[in-house]
Design a protein around this motif. Sequence first.
Motif, PDB file in Angstrom:
ATOM      1  N   ILE A  18     -10.438   2.373   0.911  1.00 46.42           N
ATOM      2  CA  ILE A  18     -10.018   3.558   0.150  1.00 46.42           C
ATOM      3  C   ILE A  18      -9.418   3.140  -1.186  1.00 46.42           C
ATOM      4  O   ILE A  18      -9.701   3.742  -2.227  1.00 46.42           O
ATOM      5  N   PHE A  19      -8.610   2.092  -1.148  1.00 48.21           N
ATOM      6  CA  PHE A  19      -7.999   1.596  -2.382  1.00 48.21           C
ATOM      7  C   PHE A  19      -9.082   1.209  -3.392  1.00 48.21           C
ATOM      8  O   PHE A  19      -9.008   1.578  -4.572  1.00 48.21           O
ATOM      9  N   MET A  20     -10.090   0.467  -2.941  1.00 45.14           N
ATOM     10  CA  MET A  20     -11.141   0.011  -3.848  1.00 45.14           C
ATOM     11  C   MET A  20     -11.990   1.164  -4.371  1.00 45.14           C
ATOM     12  O   MET A  20     -12.481   1.130  -5.501  1.00 45.14           O
ATOM     13  N   GLU A  21     -12.167   2.195  -3.556  1.00 45.37           N
ATOM     14  CA  GLU A  21     -12.983   3.334  -3.972  1.00 45.37           C
ATOM     15  C   GLU A  21     -12.229   4.281  -4.908  1.00 45.37           C
ATOM     16  O   GLU A  21     -12.819   4.837  -5.845  1.00 45.37           O
ATOM     17  N   LYS A  22     -10.927   4.462  -4.660  1.00 46.78           N
ATOM     18  CA  LYS A  22     -10.164   5.470  -5.405  1.00 46.78           C
ATOM     19  C   LYS A  22      -9.333   4.887  -6.567  1.00 46.78           C
ATOM     20  O   LYS A  22      -8.898   5.636  -7.436  1.00 46.78           O
ATOM     21  N   LEU A  66      -3.669   6.505   7.633  1.00 46.53           N
ATOM     22  CA  LEU A  66      -3.691   5.072   7.937  1.00 46.53           C
ATOM     23  C   LEU A  66      -2.317   4.449   7.728  1.00 46.53           C
ATOM     24  O   LEU A  66      -1.895   3.586   8.509  1.00 46.53           O
ATOM     25  N   LEU A  67      -1.614   4.871   6.706  1.00 48.92           N
ATOM     26  CA  LEU A  67      -0.271   4.346   6.464  1.00 48.92           C
ATOM     27  C   LEU A  67       0.685   4.733   7.575  1.00 48.92           C
ATOM     28  O   LEU A  67       1.615   3.994   7.900  1.00 48.92           O
ATOM     29  N   GLU A  68       0.459   5.881   8.184  1.00 49.37           N
ATOM     30  CA  GLU A  68       1.280   6.305   9.310  1.00 49.37           C
ATOM     31  C   GLU A  68       0.899   5.548  10.581  1.00 49.37           C
ATOM     32  O   GLU A  68       1.757   5.227  11.417  1.00 49.37           O
ATOM     33  N   PHE A  98       0.831  -1.206   0.000  1.00 49.93           N
ATOM     34  CA  PHE A  98       0.000   0.000   0.000  1.00 49.93           C
ATOM     35  C   PHE A  98       0.867   1.258   0.000  1.00 49.93           C
ATOM     36  O   PHE A  98       0.590   2.222  -0.723  1.00 49.93           O
ATOM     37  N   ASP A  99       1.885   1.255   0.846  1.00 51.37           N
ATOM     38  CA  ASP A  99       2.735   2.433   1.003  1.00 51.37           C
ATOM     39  C   ASP A  99       3.370   2.844  -0.317  1.00 51.37           C
ATOM     40  O   ASP A  99       3.480   4.032  -0.631  1.00 51.37           O
TER      41      ASP A  99
END
Length: 592
Positions: free
Chosen positions: A535-539, A512-514, A481-482
Amino acid sequence: MLRKCLQFGRVASILLTGMFVCAAFTACDDKTEETQPSVEESLYPRAQTLYIGGYDWAPPSSFNPLDGDPNFPIDGNIRLMYESLFAYNLLDGTTEPMLAKSYVQTDSSITVELDERAHWSNGEKVTVDDVLYTFYLDSIFPTPRHAVWQYLDKVSANGNQIEFLMNKSEKNPLVLLNLLSETSILPKSVFKPIVEASKKGGRYNYANVLTFKNDSTPVVSGPYNLDSYYPDKIVLKRVENYWGNVKHGGKAPAPLYVIHTLYPGNNHFNNAMNKGNLDVSSIFMPRIWEKKRDDIRSWSLKEPYHYPGSIPTLFIATTTTPFNDVAFRRALAHAINFEKIKAVAVSNYTDPVRPGFILPFGQESKYFNEEDAEKYGYSYDIEKAKKILNDAGYSWDNNGLLLNKEGLPVRPLSIECPNGWTDWEDVIKVVAESFKQIGISTNQRFVEYAEWDKDLRYGKFDLAMKTQTADLSAATPWTRFDQVMNSKSTKPVGEEAFANLGRFSDPKADSLLELIPSLTDSTALKNAYRALNRIFMEKIPVLPLMYRPTQYYQFSTKHWTNFPTEENPYAPPQGLVVGAGIKALWEIKPVQ
């Protein structure tokens, strides 16, 4: 060409005759491949030589571990010459001792105990000073591990222990655990004089350090050392006084030689494999179930045949038109025929792709949420893709070509990957066919590796295929993700970047990554990954295409047997040279 070839190796000229026809790194024909083993038999007895392929593609130029892109076996997480403190085992997610014996983790630090038995190939002990100096070099030079120092405050030693103190404002134990398994520990006695000689006026000249090719009897801690090299092969020889043999009952690795052969494309590697000229390959080989007749198999005897561990994706230029429209990106996700990619492009070497950026099996499965995948995800659905576009203001002309919100034709989209990566080329062909169904035309670009890599780093692409985080580690899926969502890594198009190559940005994702690396409660961690994946799936920052092994792993039993398999998983499927996979070198046996 012959004069150039002579610069690469140190073995007697007896090998030159008849071999440098292929050494110019052109395609060796079938006749040459068939005769190669007999030409080399006198120097490298077949029963003592393991031939591997797929970890390097270009003629050797440097074995300097401080180089950003050194040759096999220095590049990546290969542990034949230089060892790390630990090795990650992708089968069970454990961090296994290598040069270290153990580690203790607290809220502020990770403390490592060095194995006092470890020594270099010249007989000198591996010391805490070697470890400290290695990490010091990464702090002053732009090595691939240089960026990790944003998470470190300092590295210090106390007796036989090394403490890695985390940066209070950038705590990230996941990155540090990764670092301990991916940093090659170097001999201070060798590299300090080279580094100091490059110092002028209080500054170090990195370019001068890289002129050291490290190709003449390197001082190493691992079980093999560089013996010789040519444009078409890299030869390693067993270190007879390797300290780590004590972990194997005093037994040495089975192969006396490990030779990495270089070919220009997948088909050439696979032809060599079929003939028994390669014993282990990390190259995509189609229809592996049919290779039993050639004594070849993979990790598993059933689909997906290989152990999945990464997600090849199409990186998206999210800041440029039309990709800066989330609706457009989402329509692309629904337009991709994932099942056709699975069947046609990669020989069913992948489980069915699920929405998001988390592997729904293995160590990551505990973070995958099926309910969210159904609600926020995507699947191959052309009509839904068209509806998303129509609702967002797009339309089509009389020929079915997509028009943008102003009624103008959407330009052809460029999709690229390295030339010769045949499985990726086939994937891109399927994607192009898929996009055509929603009225989008494409230009398929199969370019040289260097051009593809530069296009990605400088953001000069529309869609480019890449696996940003190819290896499983103690830090996945956070690192995956990062590398595609963290805006801290964002650079404007035209400026060089090494992460977030699509220039994606979302403040909630950043938060969230932080947060995730600091979480120790399993429920909180699960919830945080769930929110991030949503968020990944939405964006849609990138377009996942399939699951892939961290490396393809297939082997031939014509000359060696007892390779690790799903039925006999004494070592992970890491090609016998990567991470914890090297333990298999002590267990394989030559065919009598």
